[in-house]
Design a protein around this motif. Structure first.
Motif, PDB file in Angstrom:
ATOM      1  N   ALA A 115       0.722  -0.947  -0.326  1.00 13.15           N
ATOM      2  CA  ALA A 115      -0.123   0.044   0.240  1.00 13.15           C
ATOM      3  C   ALA A 115       0.466   1.163   0.031  1.00 13.15           C
ATOM      4  O   ALA A 115       1.910   1.623   0.370  1.00 13.15           O
ATOM      5  CB  ALA A 115      -1.076   0.306   1.126  1.00 13.15           C
ATOM      6  N   ILE A 116       0.344   2.477  -0.690  1.00 14.97           N
ATOM      7  CA  ILE A 116       1.258   3.411  -0.586  1.00 14.97           C
ATOM      8  C   ILE A 116       1.271   4.269   0.736  1.00 14.97           C
ATOM      9  O   ILE A 116      -0.043   4.473   1.316  1.00 14.97           O
ATOM     10  CB  ILE A 116       0.635   4.496  -1.479  1.00 14.97           C
ATOM     11  CG1 ILE A 116       1.184   4.120  -2.860  1.00 14.97           C
ATOM     12  CG2 ILE A 116       1.306   6.004  -1.341  1.00 14.97           C
ATOM     13  CD1 ILE A 116       0.331   4.966  -4.050  1.00 14.97           C
ATOM     14  N   PRO A 117       2.582   4.255   1.441  1.00 12.66           N
ATOM     15  CA  PRO A 117       2.284   5.244   2.586  1.00 12.66           C
ATOM     16  C   PRO A 117       1.471   6.102   2.694  1.00 12.66           C
ATOM     17  O   PRO A 117       1.388   6.809   1.971  1.00 12.66           O
ATOM     18  CB  PRO A 117       3.587   5.265   2.857  1.00 12.66           C
ATOM     19  CG  PRO A 117       4.366   4.455   2.419  1.00 12.66           C
ATOM     20  CD  PRO A 117       4.139   4.087   1.295  1.00 12.66           C
ATOM     21  N   TRP A 118       0.497   6.117   4.046  1.00 15.98           N
ATOM     22  CA  TRP A 118      -0.043   7.432   3.743  1.00 15.98           C
ATOM     23  C   TRP A 118       0.794   8.896   4.720  1.00 15.98           C
ATOM     24  O   TRP A 118       0.520   9.675   4.342  1.00 15.98           O
ATOM     25  CB  TRP A 118      -1.346   6.965   5.201  1.00 15.98           C
ATOM     26  CG  TRP A 118      -0.263   7.029   6.129  1.00 15.98           C
ATOM     27  CD1 TRP A 118      -0.483   5.761   6.748  1.00 15.98           C
ATOM     28  CD2 TRP A 118      -0.383   7.613   7.868  1.00 15.98           C
ATOM     29  NE1 TRP A 118       0.219   6.207   8.029  1.00 15.98           N
ATOM     30  CE2 TRP A 118       0.523   7.040   8.554  1.00 15.98           C
ATOM     31  CE3 TRP A 118       0.110   9.218   7.467  1.00 15.98           C
ATOM     32  CZ2 TRP A 118       0.615   7.641   9.550  1.00 15.98           C
ATOM     33  CZ3 TRP A 118       0.240  10.174   8.609  1.00 15.98           C
ATOM     34  CH2 TRP A 118       0.586   8.823   9.608  1.00 15.98           C
ATOM     35  N   ASP A 119       1.681   8.245   5.004  1.00 18.10           N
ATOM     36  CA  ASP A 119       3.209   9.743   5.559  1.00 18.10           C
ATOM     37  C   ASP A 119       3.723   9.421   4.326  1.00 18.10           C
ATOM     38  O   ASP A 119       4.320   8.822   3.784  1.00 18.10           O
ATOM     39  CB  ASP A 119       3.278   8.752   6.784  1.00 18.10           C
ATOM     40  CG  ASP A 119       4.900  10.120   7.377  1.00 18.10           C
ATOM     41  OD1 ASP A 119       4.693  10.897   6.482  1.00 18.10           O
ATOM     42  OD2 ASP A 119       5.617   9.287   8.274  1.00 18.10           O
ATOM     43  N   SER A 120       3.573  11.100   3.701  1.00 18.94           N
ATOM     44  CA  SER A 120       4.221  11.065   2.886  1.00 18.94           C
ATOM     45  C   SER A 120       5.986  11.807   3.245  1.00 18.94           C
ATOM     46  O   SER A 120       6.512  10.870   1.985  1.00 18.94           O
ATOM     47  CB  SER A 120       4.161  12.827   2.977  1.00 18.94           C
ATOM     48  OG  SER A 120       4.237  13.940   3.134  1.00 18.94           O
TER      49      SER A 120
END
Ligand SMILES: [Zn+2]
Ligand SMILES: [Zn+2]
Length: 135
Positions: A115-120
């Motif tokens: 999943a693309i991390p929510w934390d940029s």
């Protein structure tokens, strides 16, 4: 569904403690976060971790430190000129690779079934490192 009429009101912020209802007495009639800032966080900047276990700012602080590690390490690796294990050997080349990586970040994570991390910050840290070997 509106639970706010049933929930006790936080003594610090005045908003209903809906989810923290079970711990309301334990936290002196406050939200956990409100209790923490009132009694535990003390003079620490509210945006910084105070070091107490469970500090709501701790994850953000760790993310910041972890992100800073990456450019610091990259600078150290370049201290004697372009590192042998990098595919890019100039700043324009690096920036182009970084741009292409960011353009295709979705593909990078999809290929790894992540999943693309929510934390940029996590994404930027990965991008800074990945761009050194990105064609
Ligand atoms: Zn509160
Ligand atoms: Zn704290």
């Amino acid at each position: 569904m509106d639970h706010t009429g049933l929930a006790p009101v936080c003594r610090r912020c005045g908003r209903p403690a809906v989810r923290g209802r079970a711990n309301y007495a334990m936290f002196e009639g406050m939200h956990f976060v409100c209790f923490h800032y009132e009694f535990e966080h003390r003079d620490t900047d509210p945006d910084d971790s105070c070091g107490v276990a469970g500090c709501p700012c701790a994850p953000a602080e760790r993310g910041k430190e972890k992100l800073l590690d990456t450019p610091r390490t990259l600078v150290a690796e370049w201290s004697d000129g372009p590192p042998a294990n990098w595919d890019v050997h100039s700043l324009p080349g690096y920036l182009e690779a970084l741009t292409r990586w960011l353009e295709d970040a979705d593909g990078y994570y999809a290929a790894r079934k992540l999943a693309i991390p929510w934390d940029s910050r996590t994404v930027v840290g990965t991008a800074l490192r990945a761009a050194t070997v990105y064609e």
